[in-house]
Design an enzyme around this catalytic site. Sequence first.
Site, PDB file in Angstrom:
ATOM      1  N   GLY A 102     -18.847   7.713  -0.962  1.00 12.71           N
ATOM      2  CA  GLY A 102     -17.869   7.920  -2.018  1.00 12.71           C
ATOM      3  C   GLY A 102     -18.247   7.070  -3.216  1.00 12.71           C
ATOM      4  O   GLY A 102     -19.393   6.616  -3.356  1.00 12.71           O
ATOM      5  N   HIS A 103     -17.282   6.839  -4.101  1.00  9.97           N
ATOM      6  CA  HIS A 103     -17.572   6.063  -5.310  1.00  9.97           C
ATOM      7  C   HIS A 103     -18.140   4.688  -4.976  1.00  9.97           C
ATOM      8  O   HIS A 103     -19.129   4.239  -5.577  1.00  9.97           O
ATOM      9  CB  HIS A 103     -16.308   5.900  -6.153  1.00  9.97           C
ATOM     10  CG  HIS A 103     -15.812   7.178  -6.754  1.00  9.97           C
ATOM     11  ND1 HIS A 103     -16.590   7.966  -7.558  1.00  9.97           N
ATOM     12  CD2 HIS A 103     -14.619   7.817  -6.661  1.00  9.97           C
ATOM     13  CE1 HIS A 103     -15.910   9.033  -7.938  1.00  9.97           C
ATOM     14  NE2 HIS A 103     -14.711   8.959  -7.407  1.00  9.97           N
ATOM     15  N   VAL A 104     -17.531   4.010  -4.006  1.00 15.61           N
ATOM     16  CA  VAL A 104     -17.984   2.664  -3.657  1.00 15.61           C
ATOM     17  C   VAL A 104     -19.269   2.704  -2.852  1.00 15.61           C
ATOM     18  O   VAL A 104     -20.229   1.982  -3.142  1.00 15.61           O
ATOM     19  CB  VAL A 104     -16.892   1.903  -2.881  1.00 15.61           C
ATOM     20  CG1 VAL A 104     -17.409   0.539  -2.424  1.00 15.61           C
ATOM     21  CG2 VAL A 104     -15.648   1.727  -3.732  1.00 15.61           C
ATOM     22  N   GLY A 133     -20.800   6.558   4.491  1.00 15.92           N
ATOM     23  CA  GLY A 133     -19.812   6.955   3.491  1.00 15.92           C
ATOM     24  C   GLY A 133     -20.342   6.765   2.082  1.00 15.92           C
ATOM     25  O   GLY A 133     -20.627   5.645   1.668  1.00 15.92           O
ATOM     26  N   LYS A 144       0.863  -1.185   0.000  1.00 15.84           N
ATOM     27  CA  LYS A 144       0.000   0.000   0.000  1.00 15.84           C
ATOM     28  C   LYS A 144       0.893   1.226   0.000  1.00 15.84           C
ATOM     29  O   LYS A 144       2.058   1.173   0.404  1.00 15.84           O
ATOM     30  CB  LYS A 144      -0.886   0.019   1.249  1.00 15.84           C
ATOM     31  CG  LYS A 144      -2.135   0.868   1.109  1.00 15.84           C
ATOM     32  CD  LYS A 144      -3.212   0.184   0.288  1.00 15.84           C
ATOM     33  CE  LYS A 144      -4.498   0.973   0.290  1.00 15.84           C
ATOM     34  NZ  LYS A 144      -5.593   0.297  -0.414  1.00 15.84           N
TER      35      LYS A 144
END
Length: 348
Positions: A181-183, A179, A82
């Site tokens: 976001g995109h996901v 959350g 990562k």
Amino acid sequence: MGLKLTDLDTEPGFERLVLAEDRDAGLRALICIHSTALGPAAGGCRMWPYASDADAIADVTRLARGMTFKNAMAGLGLGGGKSVIIGDARKDKTPQLMRAYGRAVDALKGTYYTAEDVGISPEDMAHAATETRYAVGLSAGSGDPSPWTAEGVFRCLKVGARDVFGSDDLTGRRVLVQGLGHVGFALAEKLHDAGATLIVTDIHDTALDAARDRLDAAICAPDAIFDQQIDIFAPCALGGVLTEDAVARLTARLVCGAANNQLATPGVADALRARQIAYLPDYVVNAGGIISVASEIHGQDDDWRRARLDKITDRVAEMLRRARQEDRSTVQIADAMVERMLAENTPA
């Protein structure tokens, strides 16, 4: 000054931790390689304004280890790594910075493949790719991995629902998505289409407005998550949301979300088990994105991706079954499965 790489000390069990700096480009990043026992390390790049170097190191090492486990469980022939770029993605990110980051990745000579994560887009990764062939998740390649992550989480959530509620029919199930976001938003769309009753929370009003208008979602304040009466909790923001106090207040019977490192401490898995809340380990269920990226690394197609999504759901069903039979947490079961894989592929 140009690019400078400095190897830092890291805890036992990690192969390498590198500080990458390029003052001219504004780059200060950490790249962590946890394991290459199963293949070259692969994992996304996150850009975040960490309060301290210690916070950044704690995050990148935790995430790198998680990628080893995620890639192993998905059967991708990849190790775990990562990277984090220290800075505010909305203010500090530039093409020059991303190219410098690409040079840092290239200097690791193929031991680490990078892709996008929080704060980094396929377009950003394309700038990095001008300096290295080890940048993937490009629009011209496998593309944005977010839809694949959302699809994997959704499939696993249905497996969990079948185990907990006796049916994978989500009609009327109250699901809280933390959350957007995109996901998170893509997952919320899938849940809405499946008939779930949505409650959502996010720090950005535009995302909340879109969820309310398009998905008929109820809005929940971020600090009121654990006051909601829900069936399923889907954490899709940053990690550490599940503390022992939070678990004591949680009304859901199933936890399945895309966020990495959802458990604040290892002991939270036992707290969830004690309350008979089924927890699907994040590094298993959120592997769809890295499956997409791995298809680019290995030169595979969508059928290969879908086959590995099927493998994830099979593993989730196995974990739930074994957790009951062996009277252990799903985390203990999943970790033991990965540790066996790594031991079988590590030279004596």
